[in-house]
Design an enzyme around this catalytic site. Structure first.
Site, PDB file in Angstrom:
ATOM      1  N   GLY A 169       0.820  -1.190   0.000  1.00  0.00           N
ATOM      2  CA  GLY A 169       0.000   0.000   0.000  1.00  0.00           C
ATOM      3  C   GLY A 169       0.860   1.248   0.000  1.00  0.00           C
ATOM      4  N   VAL A 170       0.216   2.399  -0.185  1.00  0.00           N
ATOM      5  CA  VAL A 170       0.937   3.664  -0.264  1.00  0.00           C
ATOM      6  C   VAL A 170       1.064   4.281   1.120  1.00  0.00           C
ATOM      7  CG1 VAL A 170       0.928   5.970  -1.267  1.00  0.00           C
ATOM      8  CG2 VAL A 170       0.088   4.040  -2.596  1.00  0.00           C
ATOM      9  N   GLY A 171       2.227   4.847   1.416  1.00  0.00           N
ATOM     10  CA  GLY A 171       2.376   5.567   2.674  1.00  0.00           C
ATOM     11  C   GLY A 171       3.722   5.352   3.313  1.00  0.00           C
ATOM     12  N   ASN A 172       3.896   5.993   4.459  1.00  0.00           N
ATOM     13  CA  ASN A 172       5.195   5.968   5.131  1.00  0.00           C
ATOM     14  C   ASN A 172       5.521   4.610   5.750  1.00  0.00           C
ATOM     15  OD1 ASN A 172       5.875   8.756   4.637  1.00  0.00           O
ATOM     16  ND2 ASN A 172       4.273   9.294   6.080  1.00  0.00           N
ATOM     17  N   GLU A 217      -0.033  -2.110  -6.886  1.00  0.00           N
ATOM     18  CA  GLU A 217      -0.719  -0.992  -7.544  1.00  0.00           C
ATOM     19  C   GLU A 217       0.243   0.113  -7.953  1.00  0.00           C
ATOM     20  OE1 GLU A 217      -4.928  -0.471  -5.376  1.00  0.00           O
ATOM     21  OE2 GLU A 217      -3.179  -0.255  -4.065  1.00  0.00           O
ATOM     22  N   ILE A 276      -6.740   2.004   9.792  1.00  0.00           N
ATOM     23  CA  ILE A 276      -7.045   2.989  10.826  1.00  0.00           C
ATOM     24  C   ILE A 276      -7.157   2.297  12.172  1.00  0.00           C
ATOM     25  CG2 ILE A 276      -8.816   4.579  11.675  1.00  0.00           C
ATOM     26  CD1 ILE A 276      -9.352   5.336   8.749  1.00  0.00           C
ATOM     27  N   LYS A 319      -3.171  10.194  17.569  1.00  0.00           N
ATOM     28  CA  LYS A 319      -3.499  11.437  18.280  1.00  0.00           C
ATOM     29  C   LYS A 319      -2.768  11.525  19.621  1.00  0.00           C
ATOM     30  CE  LYS A 319      -6.518  13.229  15.354  1.00  0.00           C
ATOM     31  NZ  LYS A 319      -6.306  14.515  14.680  1.00  0.00           N
ATOM     32  N   ASN A 342      -9.860   8.334   3.026  1.00  0.00           N
ATOM     33  CA  ASN A 342      -9.524   8.329   1.595  1.00  0.00           C
ATOM     34  C   ASN A 342     -10.399   7.358   0.811  1.00  0.00           C
ATOM     35  OD1 ASN A 342      -7.412  10.144   2.070  1.00  0.00           O
ATOM     36  ND2 ASN A 342      -5.978   8.495   2.492  1.00  0.00           N
ATOM     37  N   GLY A 377      -7.197  -0.369  -3.293  1.00  0.00           N
ATOM     38  CA  GLY A 377      -7.018  -1.748  -3.752  1.00  0.00           C
ATOM     39  C   GLY A 377      -6.740  -2.731  -2.644  1.00  0.00           C
TER      40      GLY A 377
END
Length: 508
Positions: A271-274, A296, A366, A410, A386, A390
């Protein structure tokens, strides 16, 4: 192809015009299919010109001017942001990541339909979205016969071109012309009952064509642009991301020793992200060589892995590169041309192919609940972040489905492990591994109560672990059912507490 010769088709040379003139061809209420996937290959000029037209129209009064926007996935501020800012989008699908879009979706002024990305083309062909009026597609260039050299994403471009009554092309001189030849456009897909197997048995296999077919008579405008893709730079991995990556690599090592994974692993989906990028960085520093990816997006971490030899080949539908990543790609594109294939997203995300290849899917979340259900889209159950993207295509069909998150959010006020998720995107039946910086829970072969203890003991933050165990033990003692014990009057009380006092901690 030189900068001066990006439009080689004589008929289409006659249709070169301005972004404003092209935008004037788009009527209110139109279904508009646009290129773009994770901030790559989206049209850069026409959406902005259309936004200005909508702004002027709405300022003059009368019926609001809105369109329906269909893409491959997320785009960028020049498209989603500008159109959302002038309230120009009635319906958005199938994925977005723009903050203005998100605000409008969550305040109810924009409709949004969230879909598994592999299904969008089929839904379009089945007519679920209505008639496609116009397609706006960014390309690297136009060949003599009118066929198109795809840009930095393929996404749903093939479907939009085939479905649309009219086509507007943006020829982007900023995109590297040497991308020509990196694409594999498959024209063999069909709807049931005429569907045939997709004969793709390894990530590097070509099954399609180099170019997008485009009926010349449908092209009503060609706009020349010179603008780079815009993506947010990735952050350096923090301690939590590095620990998550360490847990996953330890798990891979154990699976190899047990004979459940080959030494070269299986094709990777990220997946996309840090956090996914931190996992890629950790893999690159490990003992692995000649891995493959069937995913993807190509992220910065994958470029580094290709350069080092950790990754031998990567198949995707788009790039998702930081400015530094784009610079690296352009600098050594001849090397990357031999190691990257871009496919349409109905193939890059196809469940049949993911199952056949045995993909290892790693995606963010999440929150997860104690039984292994995962929420990857909604904050506190109601506010869209978002979209599912995929992740579901690969989670249900991959050999391994791994979901990752820091154990808190948080500043420690929210636990990522909760009694019951506030929204379900991936059920317990599709989630095999959950990882936080605290540890990894392997849920395979476990009954619900066993999964609960594995997740709480391995993944929960110490500030919430005792609270979770207390909930679970009281649920088991309630006598309401021992298969998946819950206290219905408390199951979502953690989210309610956060909404009321700003923390999930009970004694705040």
């Amino acid at each position: 192809m030189s900068t001066e010769s990006r439009i080689l088709c004589p008929a289409l040379q006659q249709r070169v015009t301005t972004a404003e003139a092209a935008a004037a061809m788009i009527p209110a209420g139109a279904n508009v299919g646009m290129s773009g996937f994770t901030g790559a290959g989206y049209p850069k000029a026409v959406p902005g010109a259309l936004a200005e037209r909508i702004k002027a129209h709405n300022a003059a009064g009368g019926k609001p001017f809105r369109i329906n926007v269909l893409t491959g996935a997320s785009t960028a501020p020049e498209l989603d942001g500008k159109l959302a800012e002038v309230d120009g989008i009635e319906m958005r699908l199938p994925f977005q990541s723009d903050p203005i879009c998100r605000e409008r979706i969550n305040n109810g002024t924009m409709n949004y339909a969230d879909y598994h990305l592999s299904e969008v083309a089929q839904y379009a062909w089945s007519g679920f979205f209505g008639k496609m009026d116009i397609a706006i597609i960014e390309v690297v260039g136009i060949r003599e016969d009118g066929s198109l050299i795809p840009s930095s994403s393929l996404g749903n471009n093939k479907t939009w071109i085939e479905q649309a009554d009219k086509i507007i092309l943006e020829v982007n001189h900023k995109q590297n012309a040497r991308m020509e030849g990196m694409h594999d456009v498959y024209y063999g897909a069909a709807l049931p009952p005429n569907r045939k197997p997709i004969m793709l048995t390894e990530p590097g296999q070509r099954i399609g064509e180099l170019y997008l077919r485009c009926p010349i008579e449908k092209v009503v405008a060609v706009v020349e642009t010179n603008a780079a893709d815009r993506n947010t730079p990735f952050k350096k991995p923090d301690d939590a991301s590095r620990k998550i990556a360490e847990h996953i690599l330890e798990f891979f090592d154990r699976e190899i020793k047990l004979g459940r994974l080959p030494k070269g692993l299986l094709p990777l989906q990220s997946g996309v992200g840090n956090i996914p990028n931190a996992v890629l960085e950790a893999l690159d520093s490990g003992p692995y060589k000649n891995l493959t990816a069937y995913t993807e997006v190509i992220q910065d971490g994958m470029l580094k892995m290709l350069k080092s030899g950790t990754l031998a080949m990567a198949s995707a539908t788009a790039f998702s590169l930081s400015p530094e990543g784009i610079e690296e790609f352009d600098k050594d594109i001849e090397f990357y041309r031999q190691k990257i294939l871009l496919r349409s997203q109905d193939i890059s995300n196809h469940p049949e192919v993911a199952r056949r290849l045995g993909v290892i899917a790693t995606n963010g979340m999440i929150e997860a609940d104690i039984y292994g259900n995962v929420n990857s889209t909604h904050v506190m159950g109601t506010r869209m972040m978002n979209g599912i993207g995929g992740s579901g295509d690969f989670a249900r069909n991959g050999y391994l489905s791994i979901f990752m998150s820091p154990s808190t959010a948080k500043d420690g006020k929210i636990s990522s492990i909760v009694p019951m998720v506030s929204h379900v995107d991936h059920t317990e039946h599709d989630v095999k591994i959950i990882v936080t910086e605290q540890g990894l829970a392997d849920l395979r072969g476990l009954a619900p109560r066993q999964r609960a203890l594995a997740i709480i003991n391995n993944c929960a933050h110490p500030d919430f672990k005792e609270q979770l165990l207390d909930y679970f033990e009281r649920a088991c003692a309630s006598g309401r059912g021992m298969h998946t014990p819950h206290l219905l009057n408390e199951a979502l009380s953690w989210h309610e507490r956060f909404e009321q006092i700003g923390t999930m901690k009970p004694n705040a």
